[in-house]
Design a protein around this motif. Structure first.
Motif, PDB file in Angstrom:
ATOM      1  N   LEU A  44      -6.496 -56.704   9.917  1.00 41.38           N
ATOM      2  CA  LEU A  44      -5.457 -56.343  10.889  1.00 41.38           C
ATOM      3  C   LEU A  44      -4.492 -55.316  10.313  1.00 41.38           C
ATOM      4  CD1 LEU A  44      -4.661 -59.866  12.390  1.00 41.38           C
ATOM      5  CD2 LEU A  44      -6.270 -58.143  13.228  1.00 41.38           C
ATOM      6  N   LEU A  45      -4.092 -55.492   9.060  1.00 43.66           N
ATOM      7  CA  LEU A  45      -3.142 -54.552   8.455  1.00 43.66           C
ATOM      8  C   LEU A  45      -3.763 -53.178   8.254  1.00 43.66           C
ATOM      9  CD1 LEU A  45      -1.502 -56.930   5.827  1.00 43.66           C
ATOM     10  CD2 LEU A  45      -0.444 -56.056   7.914  1.00 43.66           C
ATOM     11  N   ASP A  46      -5.016 -53.127   7.797  1.00 47.43           N
ATOM     12  CA  ASP A  46      -5.671 -51.830   7.606  1.00 47.43           C
ATOM     13  C   ASP A  46      -5.771 -51.073   8.925  1.00 47.43           C
ATOM     14  OD1 ASP A  46      -5.970 -52.391   4.942  1.00 47.43           O
ATOM     15  OD2 ASP A  46      -8.163 -52.423   4.948  1.00 47.43           O
ATOM     16  N   GLY A  51      -5.777 -47.206   7.542  1.00 52.46           N
ATOM     17  CA  GLY A  51      -6.318 -47.056   6.195  1.00 52.46           C
ATOM     18  C   GLY A  51      -5.895 -48.254   5.364  1.00 52.46           C
ATOM     19  N   PRO A  52      -6.301 -48.316   4.090  1.00 47.81           N
ATOM     20  CA  PRO A  52      -5.904 -49.444   3.236  1.00 47.81           C
ATOM     21  C   PRO A  52      -4.387 -49.611   3.240  1.00 47.81           C
ATOM     22  CG  PRO A  52      -7.580 -48.125   2.153  1.00 47.81           C
ATOM     23  CD  PRO A  52      -7.172 -47.360   3.368  1.00 47.81           C
ATOM     24  N   VAL A  96     -15.042 -49.435   5.463  1.00 46.88           N
ATOM     25  CA  VAL A  96     -15.333 -48.010   5.246  1.00 46.88           C
ATOM     26  C   VAL A  96     -14.168 -47.352   4.531  1.00 46.88           C
ATOM     27  CG1 VAL A  96     -15.619 -45.782   6.404  1.00 46.88           C
ATOM     28  CG2 VAL A  96     -16.975 -47.749   7.139  1.00 46.88           C
ATOM     29  N   TRP A  97     -12.951 -47.606   4.994  1.00 45.34           N
ATOM     30  CA  TRP A  97     -11.776 -47.010   4.360  1.00 45.34           C
ATOM     31  C   TRP A  97     -11.641 -47.435   2.910  1.00 45.34           C
ATOM     32  CZ3 TRP A  97      -8.778 -48.606   9.294  1.00 45.34           C
ATOM     33  CH2 TRP A  97      -8.843 -47.565  10.236  1.00 45.34           C
ATOM     34  N   ALA A 160      -0.606 -38.306   8.303  1.00 46.14           N
ATOM     35  CA  ALA A 160      -1.648 -37.314   8.054  1.00 46.14           C
ATOM     36  C   ALA A 160      -2.901 -37.962   7.496  1.00 46.14           C
ATOM     37  CB  ALA A 160      -1.136 -36.236   7.100  1.00 46.14           C
ATOM     38  N   ARG A 161      -2.759 -38.870   6.526  1.00 45.72           N
ATOM     39  CA  ARG A 161      -3.926 -39.546   5.949  1.00 45.72           C
ATOM     40  C   ARG A 161      -4.609 -40.409   7.009  1.00 45.72           C
ATOM     41  NH1 ARG A 161      -2.334 -36.216   3.351  1.00 45.72           N
ATOM     42  NH2 ARG A 161      -1.592 -36.232   1.198  1.00 45.72           N
ATOM     43  N   SER A 162      -3.817 -41.082   7.821  1.00 44.33           N
ATOM     44  CA  SER A 162      -4.381 -41.948   8.858  1.00 44.33           C
ATOM     45  C   SER A 162      -5.158 -41.134   9.886  1.00 44.33           C
ATOM     46  CB  SER A 162      -3.256 -42.731   9.541  1.00 44.33           C
ATOM     47  OG  SER A 162      -3.743 -43.464  10.642  1.00 44.33           O
ATOM     48  N   LEU A 163      -4.628 -39.988  10.292  1.00 43.72           N
ATOM     49  CA  LEU A 163      -5.310 -39.160  11.285  1.00 43.72           C
ATOM     50  C   LEU A 163      -6.648 -38.657  10.750  1.00 43.72           C
ATOM     51  CD1 LEU A 163      -2.297 -37.080  12.687  1.00 43.72           C
ATOM     52  CD2 LEU A 163      -3.446 -39.022  13.776  1.00 43.72           C
ATOM     53  N   ASP A 164      -6.672 -38.188   9.511  1.00 44.84           N
ATOM     54  CA  ASP A 164      -7.917 -37.654   8.966  1.00 44.84           C
ATOM     55  C   ASP A 164      -8.939 -38.756   8.727  1.00 44.84           C
ATOM     56  OD1 ASP A 164      -9.377 -35.278   7.971  1.00 44.84           O
ATOM     57  OD2 ASP A 164      -9.350 -36.364   6.078  1.00 44.84           O
ATOM     58  N   ARG A 165      -8.499 -39.958   8.383  1.00 45.13           N
ATOM     59  CA  ARG A 165      -9.439 -41.056   8.133  1.00 45.13           C
ATOM     60  C   ARG A 165     -10.208 -41.463   9.387  1.00 45.13           C
ATOM     61  NH1 ARG A 165      -5.091 -43.623   4.789  1.00 45.13           N
ATOM     62  NH2 ARG A 165      -5.731 -43.439   2.613  1.00 45.13           N
TER      63      ARG A 165
END
Length: 313
Positions: A44-46, A51-52, A96-97, A160-165
Protein backbone atom coordinates in the motif's frame (compact mmCIF):
# COMPACT_ATOMS: atom_id res chain seq x y z
CA UNK A 1 -6.37 15.34 4.25
CA UNK A 2 -9.94 14.07 4.68
CA UNK A 3 -12.16 16.67 6.31
CA UNK A 4 -12.40 16.38 10.08
CA UNK A 5 -9.80 13.60 10.40
CA UNK A 6 -6.70 14.69 12.38
CA UNK A 7 -3.33 13.07 11.61
CA UNK A 8 -3.51 10.86 14.70
CA UNK A 9 -6.90 9.60 13.54
CA UNK A 10 -5.43 8.58 10.20
CA UNK A 11 -2.56 6.86 11.97
CA UNK A 12 -4.96 4.81 14.11
CA UNK A 13 -6.94 3.85 11.01
CA UNK A 14 -3.73 2.80 9.27
CA UNK A 15 -2.51 0.64 12.13
CA UNK A 16 -5.90 -1.07 12.44
CA UNK A 17 -6.01 -1.66 8.68
CA UNK A 18 -2.59 -3.27 8.26
CA UNK A 19 -2.18 -4.87 11.70
CA UNK A 20 -5.65 -6.38 12.06
CA UNK A 21 -8.18 -6.05 9.25
CA UNK A 22 -6.11 -7.05 6.23
CA UNK A 23 -4.34 -10.03 7.93
CA UNK A 24 -7.72 -11.24 9.21
CA UNK A 25 -9.28 -10.93 5.75
CA UNK A 26 -6.35 -12.85 4.24
CA UNK A 27 -7.44 -16.01 6.10
CA UNK A 28 -10.44 -16.23 3.80
CA UNK A 29 -8.60 -15.09 0.66
CA UNK A 30 -6.19 -17.87 -0.35
CA UNK A 31 -5.57 -16.14 -3.69
CA UNK A 32 -3.97 -13.12 -2.03
CA UNK A 33 -0.17 -13.09 -2.54
CA UNK A 34 0.67 -11.93 1.01
CA UNK A 35 -0.54 -12.63 4.55
CA UNK A 36 1.64 -10.58 6.92
CA UNK A 37 1.08 -7.03 8.15
CA UNK A 38 4.43 -5.68 6.94
CA UNK A 39 3.74 -7.05 3.44
CA UNK A 40 0.39 -5.27 3.26
CA UNK A 41 2.10 -2.10 4.47
CA UNK A 42 4.81 -2.40 1.80
CA UNK A 43 2.30 -2.84 -1.01
CA UNK A 44 0.00 0.00 0.00
CA UNK A 45 2.77 2.46 0.86
CA UNK A 46 4.76 1.78 -2.32
CA UNK A 47 1.70 2.32 -4.49
CA UNK A 48 0.77 5.48 -2.60
CA UNK A 49 4.31 6.81 -3.06
CA UNK A 50 4.79 5.64 -6.64
CA UNK A 51 7.92 3.67 -5.74
CA UNK A 52 9.71 2.17 -2.71
CA UNK A 53 8.30 4.22 0.14
CA UNK A 54 11.58 4.49 2.06
CA UNK A 55 12.98 6.61 -0.78
CA UNK A 56 10.52 9.40 0.04
CA UNK A 57 9.36 8.84 3.64
CA UNK A 58 11.36 8.29 6.82
CA UNK A 59 10.49 5.26 8.95
CA UNK A 60 8.07 4.65 10.54
CA UNK A 61 5.95 5.59 7.54
CA UNK A 62 2.68 5.76 9.48
CA UNK A 63 4.13 8.55 11.65
CA UNK A 64 6.06 10.47 8.99
CA UNK A 65 4.04 10.20 5.80
CA UNK A 66 2.11 13.34 4.79
CA UNK A 67 -1.53 13.01 5.81
CA UNK A 68 -2.87 13.20 2.25
CA UNK A 69 -0.61 10.37 1.10
CA UNK A 70 -1.41 8.24 4.15
CA UNK A 71 -5.10 8.74 3.38
CA UNK A 72 -4.34 7.55 -0.17
CA UNK A 73 -2.75 4.36 1.21
CA UNK A 74 -5.74 3.79 3.50
CA UNK A 75 -8.19 4.27 0.62
CA UNK A 76 -6.22 1.72 -1.37
CA UNK A 77 -6.38 -0.78 1.49
CA UNK A 78 -10.11 -0.29 1.80
CA UNK A 79 -10.42 -0.92 -1.95
CA UNK A 80 -8.53 -4.19 -1.52
CA UNK A 81 -10.90 -5.26 1.25
CA UNK A 82 -13.95 -4.43 -0.87
CA UNK A 83 -12.51 -6.28 -3.89
CA UNK A 84 -12.24 -3.05 -5.89
CA UNK A 85 -8.45 -3.30 -6.08
CA UNK A 86 -6.42 -6.30 -7.26
CA UNK A 87 -3.89 -7.00 -4.52
CA UNK A 88 -1.82 -9.17 -6.86
CA UNK A 89 -1.49 -6.28 -9.33
CA UNK A 90 -0.50 -3.86 -6.57
CA UNK A 91 2.02 -6.37 -5.22
CA UNK A 92 3.61 -6.86 -8.64
CA UNK A 93 3.97 -3.10 -9.08
CA UNK A 94 5.72 -2.89 -5.71
CA UNK A 95 8.06 -5.77 -6.52
CA UNK A 96 9.02 -4.35 -9.93
CA UNK A 97 9.98 -1.06 -8.30
CA UNK A 98 12.08 -2.95 -5.77
CA UNK A 99 13.77 -5.13 -8.41
CA UNK A 100 12.36 -8.31 -6.86
CA UNK A 101 9.94 -9.52 -9.49
CA UNK A 102 8.10 -8.60 -12.62
CA UNK A 103 5.12 -9.04 -14.84
CA UNK A 104 5.04 -12.29 -16.78
CA UNK A 105 3.14 -13.51 -19.81
CA UNK A 106 0.07 -11.49 -20.69
CA UNK A 107 0.58 -9.19 -17.72
CA UNK A 108 3.89 -7.84 -19.05
CA UNK A 109 3.58 -4.19 -20.18
CA UNK A 110 4.66 -3.21 -23.67
CA UNK A 111 8.21 -1.81 -23.46
CA UNK A 112 8.26 1.95 -23.88
CA UNK A 113 10.51 3.61 -26.46
CA UNK A 114 13.05 6.10 -25.24
CA UNK A 115 11.28 8.97 -26.97
CA UNK A 116 8.54 10.06 -29.37
CA UNK A 117 9.24 12.80 -31.90
CA UNK A 118 6.70 15.55 -32.50
CA UNK A 119 6.76 18.68 -34.63
CA UNK A 120 9.06 21.03 -32.75
CA UNK A 121 9.14 18.99 -29.54
CA UNK A 122 10.24 15.64 -28.14
CA UNK A 123 8.49 13.38 -25.67
CA UNK A 124 11.15 11.39 -23.80
CA UNK A 125 11.88 9.54 -20.61
CA UNK A 126 12.93 11.62 -17.63
CA UNK A 127 16.58 12.40 -16.86
CA UNK A 128 18.22 13.89 -13.78
CA UNK A 129 18.86 17.16 -15.63
CA UNK A 130 15.06 17.65 -15.56
CA UNK A 131 15.05 17.94 -11.77
CA UNK A 132 15.88 21.65 -11.52
CA UNK A 133 13.49 22.95 -14.21
CA UNK A 134 10.73 20.67 -12.89
CA UNK A 135 11.23 22.07 -9.39
CA UNK A 136 11.07 25.58 -10.81
CA UNK A 137 7.85 24.77 -12.65
CA UNK A 138 6.27 23.34 -9.49
CA UNK A 139 7.31 26.38 -7.46
CA UNK A 140 5.65 28.81 -9.90
CA UNK A 141 2.32 30.02 -8.43
CA UNK A 142 0.98 30.77 -11.91
CA UNK A 143 1.65 27.23 -13.17
CA UNK A 144 0.23 25.72 -9.97
CA UNK A 145 -2.79 28.00 -9.62
CA UNK A 146 -5.21 25.10 -10.12
CA UNK A 147 -3.38 22.86 -7.63
CA UNK A 148 -3.77 23.01 -3.83
CA UNK A 149 -0.29 24.50 -3.44
CA UNK A 150 3.12 24.85 -5.00
CA UNK A 151 5.75 22.15 -4.32
CA UNK A 152 9.20 22.52 -2.81
CA UNK A 153 12.27 20.95 -4.40
CA UNK A 154 12.06 17.78 -2.30
CA UNK A 155 8.44 17.17 -3.25
CA UNK A 156 9.26 17.80 -6.91
CA UNK A 157 12.09 15.23 -6.88
CA UNK A 158 9.79 12.62 -5.36
CA UNK A 159 7.13 13.36 -7.96
CA UNK A 160 9.59 13.21 -10.87
CA UNK A 161 10.84 9.75 -9.81
CA UNK A 162 7.27 8.54 -9.31
CA UNK A 163 6.15 9.76 -12.74
CA UNK A 164 9.04 8.08 -14.56
CA UNK A 165 8.61 4.81 -12.64
CA UNK A 166 5.16 4.41 -14.16
CA UNK A 167 6.81 3.35 -17.42
CA UNK A 168 8.36 0.39 -15.54
CA UNK A 169 5.06 -1.05 -14.37
CA UNK A 170 2.58 0.10 -17.02
CA UNK A 171 4.65 0.51 -20.18
CA UNK A 172 3.47 4.12 -20.42
CA UNK A 173 3.58 7.23 -18.29
CA UNK A 174 3.90 11.00 -18.30
CA UNK A 175 6.62 11.86 -20.82
CA UNK A 176 9.07 14.68 -20.21
CA UNK A 177 8.53 17.35 -22.88
CA UNK A 178 11.66 18.88 -24.42
CA UNK A 179 11.71 21.75 -26.93
CA UNK A 180 14.81 22.53 -29.01
CA UNK A 181 16.61 25.52 -27.58
CA UNK A 182 14.54 25.41 -24.39
CA UNK A 183 15.08 21.94 -22.96
CA UNK A 184 12.65 20.49 -20.45
CA UNK A 185 9.36 22.41 -20.28
CA UNK A 186 7.06 20.01 -18.40
CA UNK A 187 5.29 16.70 -18.90
CA UNK A 188 2.46 15.25 -20.97
CA UNK A 189 1.25 11.66 -20.88
CA UNK A 190 -0.87 8.94 -19.39
CA UNK A 191 -1.15 7.46 -15.90
CA UNK A 192 -3.04 4.44 -14.63
CA UNK A 193 -5.27 5.59 -11.78
CA UNK A 194 -4.34 3.70 -8.62
CA UNK A 195 -6.31 5.78 -6.14
CA UNK A 196 -10.06 5.05 -5.97
CA UNK A 197 -11.93 8.00 -7.45
CA UNK A 198 -15.61 8.99 -7.00
CA UNK A 199 -16.76 8.82 -10.61
CA UNK A 200 -18.19 6.07 -12.77
CA UNK A 201 -15.54 3.35 -13.15
CA UNK A 202 -13.06 5.17 -10.92
CA UNK A 203 -13.81 2.96 -7.94
CA UNK A 204 -12.12 -0.01 -9.69
CA UNK A 205 -8.45 0.61 -8.94
CA UNK A 206 -6.16 0.34 -11.95
CA UNK A 207 -8.90 0.09 -14.55
CA UNK A 208 -8.87 3.73 -15.65
CA UNK A 209 -6.09 5.52 -17.58
CA UNK A 210 -5.80 9.29 -17.28
CA UNK A 211 -4.16 11.67 -19.74
CA UNK A 212 -2.64 14.76 -18.15
CA UNK A 213 -0.13 17.58 -18.59
CA UNK A 214 1.76 20.30 -16.72
CA UNK A 215 3.83 22.83 -18.62
CA UNK A 216 6.07 25.71 -17.60
CA UNK A 217 4.63 29.18 -18.03
CA UNK A 218 6.95 29.82 -21.00
CA UNK A 219 5.52 26.79 -22.84
CA UNK A 220 1.85 27.65 -22.38
CA UNK A 221 -0.41 29.25 -24.96
CA UNK A 222 1.44 27.67 -27.92
CA UNK A 223 -0.72 24.62 -28.52
CA UNK A 224 2.04 22.40 -27.12
CA UNK A 225 -0.15 20.60 -24.58
CA UNK A 226 -2.67 19.62 -27.26
CA UNK A 227 -0.12 18.47 -29.83
CA UNK A 228 1.98 16.58 -27.28
CA UNK A 229 -1.12 14.91 -25.82
CA UNK A 230 -2.18 13.77 -29.30
CA UNK A 231 1.22 12.18 -29.86
CA UNK A 232 1.08 10.48 -26.45
CA UNK A 233 -2.45 9.23 -27.16
CA UNK A 234 -1.36 7.80 -30.52
CA UNK A 235 1.37 5.80 -28.75
CA UNK A 236 -1.05 4.77 -26.02
CA UNK A 237 -3.56 3.48 -28.55
CA UNK A 238 -1.16 1.91 -31.04
CA UNK A 239 1.56 0.39 -28.85
CA UNK A 240 -0.23 -0.10 -25.55
CA UNK A 241 -3.71 -0.90 -26.95
CA UNK A 242 -5.43 1.21 -24.30
CA UNK A 243 -9.07 1.51 -25.44
CA UNK A 244 -10.15 4.63 -23.55
CA UNK A 245 -8.82 7.44 -21.38
CA UNK A 246 -10.17 10.09 -19.05
CA UNK A 247 -8.98 13.54 -18.05
CA UNK A 248 -10.10 15.60 -15.10
CA UNK A 249 -9.38 18.96 -13.56
CA UNK A 250 -10.82 21.59 -11.27
CA UNK A 251 -14.07 22.90 -12.77
CA UNK A 252 -12.59 26.42 -12.81
CA UNK A 253 -9.55 25.37 -14.88
CA UNK A 254 -10.70 26.70 -18.26
CA UNK A 255 -7.32 26.28 -20.04
CA UNK A 256 -7.12 22.54 -19.33
CA UNK A 257 -10.77 22.07 -20.23
CA UNK A 258 -10.09 23.67 -23.61
CA UNK A 259 -7.25 21.21 -24.22
CA UNK A 260 -9.57 18.31 -23.38
CA UNK A 261 -12.12 19.58 -25.86
CA UNK A 262 -9.47 20.01 -28.58
CA UNK A 263 -8.54 16.38 -28.00
CA UNK A 264 -12.18 15.50 -28.87
CA UNK A 265 -12.83 14.39 -25.31
CA UNK A 266 -16.47 14.49 -24.21
CA UNK A 267 -17.65 15.95 -20.91
CA UNK A 268 -18.86 13.12 -18.69
CA UNK A 269 -19.68 14.27 -15.16
CA UNK A 270 -18.84 16.44 -12.18
CA UNK A 271 -17.38 15.08 -8.94
CA UNK A 272 -15.70 16.25 -5.73
CA UNK A 273 -12.00 15.43 -5.53
CA UNK A 274 -11.43 13.19 -2.46
CA UNK A 275 -8.15 14.80 -1.40
CA UNK A 276 -9.57 18.33 -1.13
CA UNK A 277 -11.69 19.76 1.66
CA UNK A 278 -15.31 20.79 1.35
CA UNK A 279 -15.46 24.49 0.54
CA UNK A 280 -12.14 24.48 -1.31
CA UNK A 281 -12.79 26.21 -4.65
CA UNK A 282 -10.70 23.53 -6.36
CA UNK A 283 -12.68 20.57 -4.97
CA UNK A 284 -15.42 20.60 -7.65
CA UNK A 285 -13.92 18.70 -10.60
CA UNK A 286 -15.04 17.85 -14.11
CA UNK A 287 -14.40 14.57 -15.92
CA UNK A 288 -13.93 14.12 -19.66
CA UNK A 289 -13.72 10.81 -21.54
CA UNK A 290 -12.27 9.69 -24.86
CA UNK A 291 -12.75 6.39 -26.65
CA UNK A 292 -9.50 5.79 -28.45
CA UNK A 293 -9.48 5.53 -32.25
CA UNK A 294 -8.10 2.50 -34.02
CA UNK A 295 -4.30 2.71 -34.15
CA UNK A 296 -4.24 3.43 -37.91
CA UNK A 297 -6.78 6.24 -37.49
CA UNK A 298 -4.75 7.72 -34.66
CA UNK A 299 -1.63 7.77 -36.85
CA UNK A 300 -3.54 9.52 -39.63
CA UNK A 301 -4.76 12.16 -37.18
CA UNK A 302 -1.27 12.87 -35.87
CA UNK A 303 0.03 13.11 -39.45
CA UNK A 304 -2.59 15.76 -40.19
CA UNK A 305 -1.62 17.65 -37.02
CA UNK A 306 2.00 17.72 -38.21
CA UNK A 307 1.09 19.18 -41.61
CA UNK A 308 2.22 22.81 -42.15
CA UNK A 309 -0.35 25.37 -41.08
CA UNK A 310 -2.36 22.90 -39.00
CA UNK A 311 -1.09 23.71 -35.52
CA UNK A 312 -4.05 25.64 -34.15
CA UNK A 313 -4.61 24.63 -30.53
Amino acid sequence: MPEGVPPEGLQRRWRDLVDRRLPQAARARPEWPVRLDHCFARILLDNACGGPWRESVAAPAWANMPAERLAFAIDLGEAVLSAKADLDLLNRRSLVWRGKGGFKGRGRPAPAPGSLTGDGFLLRRWIRADDAPFAGLNADPEVMRFFPSTKDRGESLIEARSLDRRFEVDGFGPWAVAVPGEGFVGFVGAMRLIRPMPFAGGEAVGSIVEIGWRLARSAQGRGLATRAARLALDDLSGRCLVPAVVAFTAACNAPSRRVMERLDMAFSEEFLHPSLLAGDPLQPHVLYRLTMPEPSAARDRVSRDRAPGNHRS
